[in-house]
Enzyme design. Structure first.
Site, PDB file in Angstrom:
ATOM      1  N   GLU A  19       0.837  -1.212   0.000  1.00 48.59           N
ATOM      2  CA  GLU A  19       0.000   0.000   0.000  1.00 48.59           C
ATOM      3  C   GLU A  19       0.867   1.257   0.000  1.00 48.59           C
ATOM      4  O   GLU A  19       0.582   2.239  -0.686  1.00 48.59           O
ATOM      5  CB  GLU A  19      -0.903   0.040   1.241  1.00 48.59           C
ATOM      6  CG  GLU A  19      -1.866  -1.115   1.347  1.00 48.59           C
ATOM      7  CD  GLU A  19      -1.306  -2.288   2.139  1.00 48.59           C
ATOM      8  OE1 GLU A  19      -0.123  -2.640   1.955  1.00 48.59           O
ATOM      9  OE2 GLU A  19      -2.059  -2.866   2.938  1.00 48.59           O
TER      10      GLU A  19
ATOM     11  N   CYS B  82       0.006   1.491   7.404  1.00 49.66           N
ATOM     12  CA  CYS B  82      -0.564   1.852   6.097  1.00 49.66           C
ATOM     13  C   CYS B  82      -1.881   2.611   6.260  1.00 49.66           C
ATOM     14  O   CYS B  82      -2.181   3.526   5.487  1.00 49.66           O
ATOM     15  CB  CYS B  82      -0.758   0.604   5.246  1.00 49.66           C
ATOM     16  SG  CYS B  82       0.804  -0.089   4.664  1.00 49.66           S
TER      17      CYS B  82
HETATM   18  N1  THU Z   1       2.327  -6.395   4.138  1.00 49.57           N
HETATM   19  C1  THU Z   1       1.867  -5.510   3.212  1.00 49.57           C
HETATM   20  O1  THU Z   1       2.434  -5.382   2.111  1.00 49.57           O
HETATM   21  N2  THU Z   1       0.768  -4.776   3.520  1.00 49.57           N
HETATM   22  C2  THU Z   1       0.085  -4.858   4.694  1.00 49.57           C
HETATM   23  O2  THU Z   1      -0.816  -4.077   4.941  1.00 49.57           O
HETATM   24  C3  THU Z   1       0.436  -5.916   5.646  1.00 49.57           C
HETATM   25  C4  THU Z   1       1.743  -6.571   5.445  1.00 49.57           C
HETATM   26  C5  THU Z   1       3.536  -7.197   3.811  1.00 49.57           C
HETATM   27  C6  THU Z   1       4.759  -6.788   4.564  1.00 49.57           C
HETATM   28  C7  THU Z   1       5.568  -8.060   4.543  1.00 49.57           C
HETATM   29  O3  THU Z   1       6.331  -8.087   3.347  1.00 49.57           O
HETATM   30  C8  THU Z   1       4.532  -9.166   4.477  1.00 49.57           C
HETATM   31  O4  THU Z   1       3.314  -8.549   4.120  1.00 49.57           O
HETATM   32  C9  THU Z   1       4.354  -9.917   5.781  1.00 49.57           C
HETATM   33  O5  THU Z   1       4.146  -9.067   6.831  1.00 49.57           O
END
Ligand code: THU
Length: 126
Positions: free
Chosen positions: A55, A89
């Site tokens: 995000e 986020c």
């Molecule tokens: N992650 C995201 O990209 N967005 C979120 O809102 C939650 C978590 C990713 C970060 C990390 O690379 C993986 O998910 C596990 O936490």
């Protein structure tokens, strides 16, 4: 653009995720008030705290191109659970568009939709 089209863009973006540590791929597609779409994927790092969520990659791409007003964001995460935006986020989205609609999807289909205000009431403001 329909919700389904935006969700598909998020899923496609998730294919480009760099997630060798968690093995959890996330994709996001954010739509501006002017109708443009910016996508993002999570980008992990060996120093785990340097990881950037999908995000925030999408928001960063949009803001760095001069866009600051957002209508909807679609978020895709691998697996059977809907992928909701993490707390950081939510705060970053609230900086620009506290009323943004958040669409969350998963591998097994379907999606849920929330107003950011409901996911993060009383966000921090200076
Ligand atoms: N992650 C995201 O990209 N967005 C979120 O809102 C939650 C978590 C990713 C970060 C990390 O690379 C993986 O998910 C596990 O936490």
């Amino acid at each position: 653009m329909t919700d389904r089209e935006l969700l598909n863009m998020a899923k496609l973006a998730g294919q480009r995720a760099y997630a060798p540590y968690s093995r959890f791929k996330v994709g996001a597609a954010i739509e501006t008030e002017s109708g443009k779409v910016f996508t993002g994927c999570n980008i992990e790092n060996a120093a785990l705290g340097c990881t950037i969520c999908a995000e925030r990659v999408a928001v960063g791409k949009a803001v760095s191109e001069g866009e600051r007003s957002f209508k909807r964001i679609a978020i895709y995460g691998e697996g059977t659970d809907y992928c909701f935006p993490c707390g950081s986020c939510r705060q970053v989205l609230a900086e620009f568009s506290p009323d943004i609609e958040v669409l969350c999807t998963r591998d097994t289909g379907g999606y849920v939709s929330y107003k950011l205000n409901d996911l993060l009431p009383h966000s921090f403001k200076l």
